[in-house]
Design a protein around this motif. Structure first.
Motif, PDB file in Angstrom:
ATOM      1  N   SER A 161       0.861  -1.194   0.000  1.00  0.00           N
ATOM      2  CA  SER A 161       0.000   0.000   0.000  1.00  0.00           C
ATOM      3  C   SER A 161       0.887   1.230   0.000  1.00  0.00           C
ATOM      4  O   SER A 161       2.111   1.128   0.153  1.00  0.00           O
ATOM      5  CB  SER A 161      -0.925  -0.003   1.221  1.00  0.00           C
ATOM      6  OG  SER A 161      -0.165   0.044   2.419  1.00  0.00           O
TER       7      SER A 161
ATOM      8  N   ASN B  89      -1.603   1.157   7.635  1.00  0.00           N
ATOM      9  CA  ASN B  89      -2.971   1.054   8.147  1.00  0.00           C
ATOM     10  C   ASN B  89      -4.028   1.208   7.053  1.00  0.00           C
ATOM     11  O   ASN B  89      -5.100   1.753   7.295  1.00  0.00           O
ATOM     12  CB  ASN B  89      -3.224   2.094   9.253  1.00  0.00           C
ATOM     13  CG  ASN B  89      -2.299   1.935  10.435  1.00  0.00           C
ATOM     14  OD1 ASN B  89      -1.977   0.806  10.822  1.00  0.00           O
ATOM     15  ND2 ASN B  89      -1.850   3.044  10.992  1.00  0.00           N
ATOM     16  N   GLU B  90      -3.731   0.765   5.859  1.00  0.00           N
ATOM     17  CA  GLU B  90      -4.719   0.796   4.783  1.00  0.00           C
ATOM     18  C   GLU B  90      -5.393  -0.557   4.584  1.00  0.00           C
ATOM     19  O   GLU B  90      -6.226  -0.700   3.681  1.00  0.00           O
ATOM     20  CB  GLU B  90      -4.065   1.244   3.466  1.00  0.00           C
ATOM     21  CG  GLU B  90      -3.597   2.679   3.470  1.00  0.00           C
ATOM     22  CD  GLU B  90      -3.285   3.200   2.081  1.00  0.00           C
ATOM     23  OE1 GLU B  90      -4.149   3.109   1.205  1.00  0.00           O
ATOM     24  OE2 GLU B  90      -2.148   3.666   1.880  1.00  0.00           O
TER      25      GLU B  90
ATOM     26  N   LYS C 204      -3.721  -3.634   4.115  1.00  0.00           N
ATOM     27  CA  LYS C 204      -2.993  -4.585   3.275  1.00  0.00           C
ATOM     28  C   LYS C 204      -2.734  -5.904   4.009  1.00  0.00           C
ATOM     29  O   LYS C 204      -2.801  -6.999   3.430  1.00  0.00           O
ATOM     30  CB  LYS C 204      -1.676  -3.981   2.809  1.00  0.00           C
ATOM     31  CG  LYS C 204      -0.665  -3.686   3.907  1.00  0.00           C
ATOM     32  CD  LYS C 204       0.643  -3.178   3.366  1.00  0.00           C
ATOM     33  CE  LYS C 204       1.623  -2.909   4.513  1.00  0.00           C
ATOM     34  NZ  LYS C 204       1.927  -4.137   5.281  1.00  0.00           N
TER      35      LYS C 204
ATOM     36  N   PRO D  22       4.590  -0.617   3.474  1.00  0.00           N
ATOM     37  CA  PRO D  22       4.034   0.408   2.578  1.00  0.00           C
ATOM     38  C   PRO D  22       5.132   1.071   1.740  1.00  0.00           C
ATOM     39  O   PRO D  22       6.313   1.065   2.090  1.00  0.00           O
ATOM     40  CB  PRO D  22       3.364   1.399   3.531  1.00  0.00           C
ATOM     41  CG  PRO D  22       4.021   1.182   4.847  1.00  0.00           C
ATOM     42  CD  PRO D  22       4.425  -0.259   4.890  1.00  0.00           C
TER      43      PRO D  22
ATOM     44  N   VAL E 193      -5.550   0.255  -1.462  1.00  0.00           N
ATOM     45  CA  VAL E 193      -5.852   1.673  -1.237  1.00  0.00           C
ATOM     46  C   VAL E 193      -7.076   1.746  -0.335  1.00  0.00           C
ATOM     47  O   VAL E 193      -8.107   1.109  -0.619  1.00  0.00           O
ATOM     48  CB  VAL E 193      -6.131   2.408  -2.575  1.00  0.00           C
ATOM     49  CG1 VAL E 193      -6.467   3.863  -2.305  1.00  0.00           C
ATOM     50  CG2 VAL E 193      -4.934   2.292  -3.503  1.00  0.00           C
ATOM     51  N   GLU E 194      -6.976   2.476   0.748  1.00  0.00           N
ATOM     52  CA  GLU E 194      -8.093   2.597   1.676  1.00  0.00           C
ATOM     53  C   GLU E 194      -9.146   3.528   1.095  1.00  0.00           C
ATOM     54  O   GLU E 194      -8.852   4.652   0.686  1.00  0.00           O
ATOM     55  CB  GLU E 194      -7.613   3.104   3.037  1.00  0.00           C
ATOM     56  CG  GLU E 194      -8.731   3.150   4.066  1.00  0.00           C
ATOM     57  CD  GLU E 194      -8.233   3.560   5.430  1.00  0.00           C
ATOM     58  OE1 GLU E 194      -9.058   3.728   6.345  1.00  0.00           O
ATOM     59  OE2 GLU E 194      -6.998   3.688   5.588  1.00  0.00           O
TER      60      GLU E 194
ATOM     61  N   ARG F 217      -9.987   7.537   2.345  1.00  0.00           N
ATOM     62  CA  ARG F 217      -8.987   8.076   3.275  1.00  0.00           C
ATOM     63  C   ARG F 217      -7.664   8.398   2.594  1.00  0.00           C
ATOM     64  O   ARG F 217      -7.073   9.445   2.833  1.00  0.00           O
ATOM     65  CB  ARG F 217      -8.747   7.077   4.403  1.00  0.00           C
ATOM     66  CG  ARG F 217      -7.725   7.542   5.447  1.00  0.00           C
ATOM     67  CD  ARG F 217      -7.608   6.547   6.588  1.00  0.00           C
ATOM     68  NE  ARG F 217      -6.560   6.942   7.517  1.00  0.00           N
ATOM     69  CZ  ARG F 217      -5.288   6.590   7.419  1.00  0.00           C
ATOM     70  NH1 ARG F 217      -4.895   5.797   6.405  1.00  0.00           N
ATOM     71  NH2 ARG F 217      -4.398   6.984   8.314  1.00  0.00           N
ATOM     72  N   THR F 218      -7.201   7.520   1.755  1.00  0.00           N
ATOM     73  CA  THR F 218      -5.900   7.726   1.129  1.00  0.00           C
ATOM     74  C   THR F 218      -5.987   8.796   0.049  1.00  0.00           C
ATOM     75  O   THR F 218      -6.851   8.732  -0.831  1.00  0.00           O
ATOM     76  CB  THR F 218      -5.397   6.411   0.500  1.00  0.00           C
ATOM     77  OG1 THR F 218      -5.431   5.391   1.486  1.00  0.00           O
ATOM     78  CG2 THR F 218      -3.991   6.586  -0.028  1.00  0.00           C
TER      79      THR F 218
ATOM     80  N   SER G 193      -9.923  -1.008  -0.185  1.00  0.00           N
ATOM     81  CA  SER G 193     -10.238  -1.677   1.072  1.00  0.00           C
ATOM     82  C   SER G 193     -11.094  -0.785   1.953  1.00  0.00           C
ATOM     83  O   SER G 193     -11.158   0.436   1.765  1.00  0.00           O
ATOM     84  CB  SER G 193      -8.945  -2.045   1.806  1.00  0.00           C
ATOM     85  OG  SER G 193      -8.258  -0.874   2.202  1.00  0.00           O
ATOM     86  N   LYS G 194     -11.747  -1.407   2.933  1.00  0.00           N
ATOM     87  CA  LYS G 194     -12.591  -0.712   3.914  1.00  0.00           C
ATOM     88  C   LYS G 194     -13.660   0.125   3.207  1.00  0.00           C
ATOM     89  O   LYS G 194     -13.947   1.259   3.599  1.00  0.00           O
ATOM     90  CB  LYS G 194     -11.748   0.175   4.831  1.00  0.00           C
ATOM     91  CG  LYS G 194     -10.638  -0.560   5.557  1.00  0.00           C
ATOM     92  CD  LYS G 194      -9.828   0.390   6.428  1.00  0.00           C
ATOM     93  CE  LYS G 194      -8.644  -0.308   7.069  1.00  0.00           C
ATOM     94  NZ  LYS G 194      -7.837   0.616   7.905  1.00  0.00           N
TER      95      LYS G 194
END
Length: 778
Positions: free
Chosen positions: A582, A586-587, A589, A696, A717-718, A721-722, A747-748
């Motif tokens: 990532s 904290n994304e 992965k 990352p 990729v979150e 957020r990212t 993700s998320k």
């Protein structure tokens, strides 16, 4: 949930920071605008609604606390027409009113002098409307920020006795307004007050004060002009009389006599000039006539053709009886010669005799012409002599005139000055008589058309207008804030954004899993020493067990989409070693790497997950927190691979941890060492899938060192957020990783919010499509 066609992988990948290709929308033109507007409302409706409610509440609060204002109006007519006889006798100029003059009158109405006169007349300094502290924007501002007003009061000059203060005058002028009505000569004056009757009284006083001031100014101007004219007339009379006397005295001193307004010598020169012009004309005429005679006499008279130019000498030939008689006889002989020659021939004796007689007549005619030529010569000599005498007289007269030229110039100057003074005296006398008559007929250029009456309704605040402005302004401000907030939302929300910006296939949209408590395992709660010796992996959290515990969930289906993309990757022949990375920590992965490995292991494939995040081995903390050795020990040969690998009894998934015993300074060198490469070659021989959890891209360079180990990469990729710029920069700084990427994973993902951001495919995310096939919402 495979979100794109796999043929995207065959496309030529451009640089990430290059121009992005526009996404192909389902519709075009107005449809895109409508979809964007609907999506904006669905995403930012709370911002728009709250802003509109606050603006409406502010407008209602203003209407509640604002005091009413009444505005009285009066109209004044400029340039009132005067009687004709007064206009003819007017001393001052009366130009037509133009735009600049009307603007001047408006400035006079709003002047401080007019305001002071009205304030003193009505004693407005004692009016509570000016002294009371009513609610206004200015008063509120002074309460909030009193320093400027306090400073202005300190810096203001002290008040003069009997005159209102500048603050009172400014407050009075702030409520006064004046303007032109259309293109007419009518000025409308308005005054605002909290009392309707007081507003009408003040605006009428303003109009009366202005009209009276105009009349007084006109009287003062006429009085001053009359006094000045009286003194000027006296001076002009004396100057004109003195100038006339100076002319008479100078003529007597220089013995200059004039006849009919002109000096005698000028009349003589004019008469001689006229005579000289006539003499020159006679001389020119005589010269021309003599030249014609000489031209005719130069021809041989014996030739028959000599008589053809006889008429060239003019009227003398026509008026001479001798020439006329001889010419008739000559013509008769010519005619007889022609007739006889026709009968007997040209050489006959009779024809020859006639021809000789005709020759004699031509000679006689030329003799008469010579006589006339002599007469013409005499006339030419006489005219020339007369011309010379007149020229001598003119030269003499001119020489005599030059002696008195300076005196004549002085006389002309004195006479011109005397005439000018006399004419100016008569003009001023006429003006003086007109001004004295005008003072007996007082009139004003302005008048009040109709006095103001107390207004029946308040002029402000206008409730409907303010409420409408509050609602519409709140909606406009809310839409603006929503649009700004939407434009500033530089994060990934849809698969189209990923494919457009990164030019990578979006492999899957992994939904956000709610936090759940881990279910109680059917066997013992704590890891025993026997489990550690057999290297049995710890029970992962509920999120990491989703693919096994909830195989018919949307989350598991999203992980299957990633595995399908790996299996059908056309970019490379082998996709055995898959690296999960990532842009930022904290994304998600690590969770996706663990879920993907568990899914592959649950299908019966030989799979191993390797924790290559050496500086932060979070995957090791989940599956093997008590591991004593890992990838580093296996690579340096201190431990064997069988001693370092842990097993998940549920999915038979193998796990190679990374044990951190101290600070690692050169992790990138460790990952690109030959020992690590040999380790991965061994793993390739023993396992079908090797899932590698990588650090990352942005904080570390370790991922760039793994390009020789990894067959393909997956970028996590979150969702929401990212930042887009961060991901672009991360891929730009790692071109070897970018070239081996098979796609990206969001993700998320908040699947319920996706309908607000992906308006074209909002129906795609509906839960009913998944429930129909037995899939759960999460």
């Amino acid at each position: 949930m495979l979100q794109n066609n796999l043929q995207h992988a065959d496309r030529m990948r451009l640089p990430v920071n290059g121009p992005a290709q526009p996404a192909q929308a389902d519709g075009g033109g107005i449809t895109d605008v409508i979809n964007f507007g609907i999506g904006l409302l669905r995403r930012q409706y709370l911002v728009i609604l709250v802003t509109a409610v606050l603006a409406t509440a502010a407008s209602l609060l203003y209407l509640r606390v604002a005091s009413p204002t009444y505005t009285a109006q009066v109209q004044i007519l400029l340039a009132n027409p005067r009687p004709q006889f007064v206009q003819q006798q007017s001393l001052l100029a009366e130009p037509a009113f133009d735009l600049s003059q009307i603007e001047t009158q408006l400035q006079l109405l709003r002047s401080k002098a007019n305001a002071v006169a009205v304030i003193d007349k009505l004693k407005l300094a004692e009016d509570p409307d000016f002294s009371a502290s009513g609610l206004s924007l200015q008063a509120l501002w002074q309460r909030i920020w009193p320093w400027p007003s306090t400073r202005s009061k300190k810096d203001a000059p002290p008040e003069t006795n009997g005159e209102p203060s500048d603050t009172l005058v400014d407050a009075f002028l702030s409520r006064l307004s004046a303007g032109r009505v259309g293109y007419s000569r009518v000025i409308e004056i308005s005054y605002s007050s909290s009392n309707a009757a007081r507003a009408a009284e003040i605006v009428n006083a303003i109009a009366d004060t202005y009209v009276a001031d105009q009349l007084n100014a006109k009287f003062d101007a006429n009085r001053k002009a009359t006094s000045w004219l009286q003194e000027r007339l006296r001076d002009l009379g004396d100057q004109a009389l003195a100038a006339q006397r100076a002319v008479d005295v100078y003529k007597a001193q220089n013995n200059i006599v004039s006849l009919g307004g002109k000096p005698i010598d000028e009349q003589q020169i004019t008469e001689i000039n006229n005579r000289l012009a006539a003499a020159r004309a006679q001389t020119s005429e005589a010269t021309a006539k003599l030249a014609r005679y000489e031209t005719l006499l130069a021809v041989d008279p014996k030739k028959p053709s000599s008589i053809d130019n006889l008429d060239a000498i003019g009227t003398d030939a026509l008026n001479s009886q001798i020439i006329t008689g001889l010419r008739q006889q000559y013509l008769e002989l010519t005619r007889r010669e022609a007739e006889l020659a026709a009968r007997v021939g040209r050489d006959h004796l009779a024809v020859v005799n006639i021809r000789n007689r005709a020759r004699e007549f031509r000679v006689s005619i030329f003799d008469e012409v010579k006589r006339l030529a002599e007469v013409s010569r005499s006339e030419f000599e006489l005219a020339k002599q007369r011309q010379e005498e007149i020229e001598k007289q003119l030269s003499k007269a001119v020489s005599q005139s030059r002696s008195v030229n300076s005196a004549e110039l002085t006389i002309k100057d004195l006479e011109s000055k005397a005439k000018g003074l006399h004419s100016l005296y008569e003009t001023f006398l006429q003006r003086y008589m007109g001004s004295t008559q005008q003072e007996t007929f007082p009139t004003s250029d302005t008048r009040v058309l109709f006095p103001a009456s107390p207004p029946a309704s308040k002029s402000k605040p206008k409730a409907r207008l303010i409420l409408a402005l509050g609602i519409l302004g709140g909606l406009a401000l809310g839409i603006g804030l929503a649009l700004l907030r939407d434009l500033m939302d530089r994060v990934f929300r849809t698969s189209s954004q990923v494919e457009t910006v990164l030019e990578l296939p979006c492999l899957s949209l992994v939904p956000l899993l709610p936090a759940r408590k881990s279910p109680k395992p059917p066997i013992r709660l704590q890891k025993t020493d026997d489990d550690v010796q057999r290297r049995i992996a710890s029970s992962p959290t509920a999120i990491h067990q989703t693919v096994v515990g909830m195989p018919l969930s949307r989350y598991t289906e999203a992980i299957r989409s990633i595995k399908l993309a790996i299996d059908h990757n056309p970019a490379k022949i082998s996709s055995q070693v898959v690296g999960i990375t990532s842009a930022l920590p904290n994304e998600g992965k690590t969770t996706i790497a663990a879920s993907l490995a568990q899914l592959i292991g649950h299908t019966g494939k030989r799979a191993i997950i390797v924790d290559c995040d050496l500086r932060n081995p979070s995957l090791t903390g989940i599956f093997a927190p008590k591991a004593a050795c890992g990838i580093i020990e296996v690579a340096n040969g201190s431990r064997s691979l069988a001693e370092a690998v842990w097993r998940d009894p549920t999915t038979n998934l193998a796990f190679l941890p990374a044990v951190r015993r101290g600070p690692l300074l050169h992790t990138s060198e460790i990952l690109c060492a030959d020992s690590i490469s040999k380790l991965f070659d061994r793993l390739r021989a023993e396992y079908d899938y090797i899932i590698v959890d990588l650090p990352p891209l942005t904080p570390l360079v370790d991922v760039r060192a793994t390009s020789s180990l990894i067959d393909c990469y997956i970028l996590v990729v979150e969702w929401g957020r990212t930042k887009i710029d961060v991901v672009q920069h991360a891929l730009h700084t790692a071109p070897n990783v970018h070239e081996s990427l098979i796609g990206a994973v969001l993700s998320k993902t908040d699947t319920k919010a996706m309908a607000r951001y992906d308006g074209h495919r909002s129906y795609y995310y509906h839960d009913s499509h998944y429930i129909r096939y037995g899939l759960s919402g999460s």
